[in-house]
Design an enzyme around this catalytic site. Structure first.
Site, PDB file in Angstrom:
ATOM      1  CG  ASP A  48      -5.881  -5.441   8.869  1.00 67.89           C
ATOM      2  OD1 ASP A  48      -6.564  -5.640   9.891  1.00 67.89           O
ATOM      3  OD2 ASP A  48      -4.774  -4.871   8.885  1.00 67.89           O
ATOM      4  CG  ASP A  56      -1.746  -3.864  14.942  1.00 70.78           C
ATOM      5  OD1 ASP A  56      -1.588  -4.895  14.268  1.00 70.78           O
ATOM      6  OD2 ASP A  56      -2.435  -2.896  14.546  1.00 70.78           O
TER       7      ASP A  56
HETATM    8  C1  GLA Z   1      -3.579  -3.067  10.964  1.00 74.74           C
HETATM    9  C2  GLA Z   1      -2.762  -4.330  11.057  1.00 74.74           C
HETATM   10  C3  GLA Z   1      -1.297  -4.004  10.883  1.00 74.74           C
HETATM   11  C4  GLA Z   1      -1.096  -3.349   9.544  1.00 74.74           C
HETATM   12  C5  GLA Z   1      -1.971  -2.107   9.413  1.00 74.74           C
HETATM   13  C6  GLA Z   1      -1.924  -1.549   8.016  1.00 74.74           C
HETATM   14  O1  GLA Z   1      -3.324  -2.216  12.031  1.00 74.74           O
HETATM   15  O2  GLA Z   1      -2.999  -4.986  12.274  1.00 74.74           O
HETATM   16  O3  GLA Z   1      -0.503  -5.164  10.992  1.00 74.74           O
HETATM   17  O4  GLA Z   1      -1.393  -4.264   8.535  1.00 74.74           O
HETATM   18  O5  GLA Z   1      -3.321  -2.410   9.737  1.00 74.74           O
HETATM   19  O6  GLA Z   1      -2.693  -0.423   7.865  1.00 74.74           O
END
Ligand code: GLA
Length: 741
Positions: A483, A553
């Site tokens: 990420d 997301d």
């Molecule tokens: C980001 C990712 C999510 C999740 C969060 C965790 O927003 O896109 O899918 O993994 O971080 O903090």
């Protein structure tokens, strides 16, 4: 020429060695030719010819980018360049392949440099070239200094995708500062009616498809963020108004393989020549080369299709699976995964994750992924990033107990990491406050309470590699979700001389690629997902080193239909993760059925991200059935040819996609209805891409076809007559599978 294992490895090694620009070896290289009499070069791939020539002034002019010419067609030599007026000199009104700022250029330069003397004029002329079966390397040289530029061309025969990049070589005796550099300039045929399609977005609303006419002036797509970004994605497709639609008409398209700051400029110059210039973003850019040093650009991949936007994206998808992805030309299919994020957020622990894993296993899930919260003092997003050791309160037995239970349940184990970041509240930051990108004495702006580690520094690069390597060596981890949850601010590198600090823009991304390549080399079975708070880092550069991407997301299944459609214009559904999550959805409180959520996610790579502790028996039964069904169509959905039959864009009530397997033996149709407001008629959906002669049996995964639909009919029948699927109500969905009998 086929690609040998050796040349594929060599390309991989060149990425690891930092030579990010090296175009990937094409599966089979297009025919490459040079006619010394006319001084014309050409590359011919399936459905595409690309040609350029050297004119009498030694400039390299574009001659043809479009549909295929016969191999014995002779292209006329590049015409003699001439000024349009005293204001508009030849270099600004001639379609050139690569043009430096110099000699009065007023259009977008492919290259702009500065010499220590203050001179910022560079005029490149053809010097020589090398022609191999792999492609063309053409060298240019400045008219009076020892500055050389290499233009590289190669083409994938099967898809006609052209790879272009450039290298500037400072052979002067002093430094040379590169202020702007593109991989390529590409000229489209002269025309008045072009329309540019591109993608915009923001967090949780990525992949918005946009279209605008190409009028005099420039359209600039870019990221200044130090990452790919979701504001614009480095992809575009240009059609002709009235001629180009989803199924028909010419489309010129391209994508830049770079995950740092980038810019693609589409111009129509004062005499109406349309052109694309793509490369490093010149905003805040400066790269000083010592004598003997070179700077390479990333690769810009460019294609052409005569079959509309659908044809363009099918070429792009085929190219990604046969050349770009790790494991190409046969990248591994994506397993069905479970992810803990929406279920537990930061509240992960051994008992809770095992309980979820046990439930996930009953559904047929193949990979269990624990998301954020497992390391350091990570109880919320204020602390812990940078400390990649297991939190002992949440996991008293390390990760071992959880992983062995997951493995015992027949699943692989995956883990979330965000290696490029640090929370000020972390052991790492307390020990190394100088490791972040910053300007000395200025505020360090936080995003999601975190700062960006300066990956361009070798000590930071080594720390990140070592932490992940240890984690992977100590634990049976098959997959990392990588990420990146903020973009840059204060892009300084205080340890470097002021005139070298902006190298950050290139060196950071090169080191990111290096770490990914090195981790994969040390752990050959490892798979990686590129995520940046959603779809903020999806491009052909990162796709070469990662197996799948997280597009957004926003997990609302209806919102996603449009985003998935936008995504599919540039990238293949076979890398696009899509989870089934809770209803009502956290984003917009929209309630949808479990079947609707499944079908939306099954258009890509299926995952489940709901809290299974909240599911009833019926939910488990539905999910189990649909996971099994997904496995039976996965090869088609992830590797097949996508036809966007009914677009979900522009407020459309309905949408439909069809994916046809490479062998044409299977096709999968998904269709969705937003809402029916009147007793409207059920449309006939006409399929595409089937074998007209083959006999296909139809079966329904969810929903039913109209009662009078034949059980078996020819490809022609399904394509020319069609199929009617009655959907009534709000947020309805159906899916059909057609198999050759
Ligand atoms: C980001 C990712 C999510 C999740 C969060 C965790 O927003 O896109 O899918 O993994 O971080 O903090």
């Amino acid at each position: 020429m086929g690609v040998t294992g050796l040349s594929r490895r060599a390309a991989c090694l060149s990425v690891m060695g930092g030579l990010v620009a090296a175009a990937l070896p094409m599966r089979s290289t297009a025919s490459v030719g040079f006619d010394p009499a006319s001084r014309v070069f050409r590359l011919d791939g399936e459905g595409v010819t690309y040609a350029f020539g050297i004119d009498s002034a030694g400039q390299v002019q574009s001659l043809h980018w479009g549909g295929p010419l016969a191999l014995d067609d002779q292209l006329a030599p590049a015409p003699k360049p001439s000024d349009y007026s005293g204001f508009d000199r030849a270099n600004s009104v001639t379609p050139l392949e690569f043009v430096a700022f110099g000699g009065g250029l007023v259009t977008e330069p492919s290259l702009k440099v500065a010499f220590p003397s203050g001179v910022r004029d560079l005029v490149l002329k053809y010097l020589d070239h090398t022609l191999t079966s792999e492609g063309i390397t053409l060298r240019m040289k400045d008219i009076s200094t020892e500055v050389y530029v290499e233009l590289r061309y190669s083409m994938d025969k099967a898809t006609g995708l052209l790879a272009r990049s450039a290298v500037v070589d400072n052979r002067t005796k002093a430094w040379l500062r590169v202020d702007q550099m593109a991989a390529a300039t590409l000229n489209l045929p002269f025309g008045e009616d072009y329309e540019v399609n591109y993608l915009t977005g923001r967090w949780a609303a990525e992949w918005t498809l946009q279209k605008r006419p190409l009028e005099a002036g420039a359209t600039v797509l870019e990221s200044r963020l130090g990452m790919t970004g979701s504001q614009n994605n480095p992809w575009l497709a240009i059609g002709r108004a009235g001629l180009t639609d989803e199924d028909n008409g010419p489309v010129w398209f391209g994508a830049l393989a770079w995950s740092g700051a980038w810019r693609i400029t589409v111009e129509k110059d004062i005499v109406g020549h349309p052109r694309i210039t793509a490369g490093y973003n010149p905003f805040d850019f400066a790269y000083r080369l010592k004598p003997g040093e070179r700077l390479e650009t990333p690769v810009f991949y460019a294609g052409f299709s005569h079959d509309g936007m659908g044809g363009a994206s099918r070429r792009m998808h085929r190219f990604q699976r046969s050349v770009i992805l790790p494991g190409a030309p046969e990248p591994k299919l994506r397993p069905v995964l479970y992810n803990s994020w929406e279920a537990t957020e930061f509240a992960v622990n051994e008992v809770g994750q095992i309980a979820l894993a046990e439930k996930a296993a009953t559904l047929g899930v193949e990979r269990f992924v624990m998301d954020d919260g497992w390391f350091g003092k990570r109880n919320n997003d204020h602390a812990g990033l940078g400390d990649w050791t297991v939190n002992p309160e949440k996991f008293p037995n390390g990760l071992e107990a959880l992983i062995s239970r997951v493995r015992g349940l027949g699943m692989e184990f995956g883990l979330w990491v965000e290696p490029e970041m640090v929370n000020p509240d972390s052991q790492l930051y307390r020990a190394h406050p100088d490791w972040v990108i910053n300007f000395k004495g200025r505020p360090r702006t936080e995003g999601r309470n975190q700062l960006v580690l300066n990956l361009a520094r070798s000590d930071v690069r080594d720390y990140v590699l070592k932490s992940l390597d240890l984690l992977l060596r100590d634990n049976d981890i098959a997959f990392l979700k990588w990420d990146h949850n903020r973009s840059w601010s204060e892009p300084g590198w205080p340890e470097r001389a002021p005139e070298d600090q902006q190298k950050l823009y290139v060196d950071y991304t090169k080191n990111l690629y290096w770490i990914l390549a090195e981790l994969r080399r040390r752990h050959p079975k490892l798979e990686i997902e590129s995520c940046a708070g959603g779809g903020g880092r999806v491009d052909l550069g990162i796709m070469h080193l990662t197996d799948q991407v997280w597009p957004t997301d926003n997990t609302d299944p209806f919102d996603r239909l449009k985003m998935q459609d936008g995504f599919s214009h540039a990238y293949m559904p076979g890398v696009m993760m899509a989870w089934v999550t809770a209803s009502p959805n956290w984003v917009n409180k929209r309630a949808t059925s479990l079947e609707y959520r499944f079908l939306s996610a099954m258009q890509g790579c299926l995952g489940i991200g709901d809290n299974l502790n909240h599911w009833g028996q019926e939910d488990f039964a539905t999910a189990k059935r649909l996971v099994a069904e997904y496995k039976s169509i996965r090869q088609t959905v992830q590797r097949g040819d996508l036809y966007r039959l009914i677009s979900p864009q522009g407020g459309s009530e309905r949408s439909a996609t069809l994916t046809v397997s490479e062998t044409k033996r299977q096709a999968v149709l998904f269709t969705f209805l937003h809402s029916s407001s009147t007793f409207d008629a059920t449309p006939l959906i006409q399929l595409q891409g089937l074998d007209p002669q083959a006999r296909y049996a139809v079966r329904s995964l969810v929903g039913a076809v109209e009662a009078d639909t034949p059980k078996i009919a020819s490809g022609s029948y399904w394509m020319h007559h069609g199929v009617r699927i009655p959907l009534r109500g709000d947020f309805q969905a159906a899916a059909l599978v057609l198999d050759v009998v």
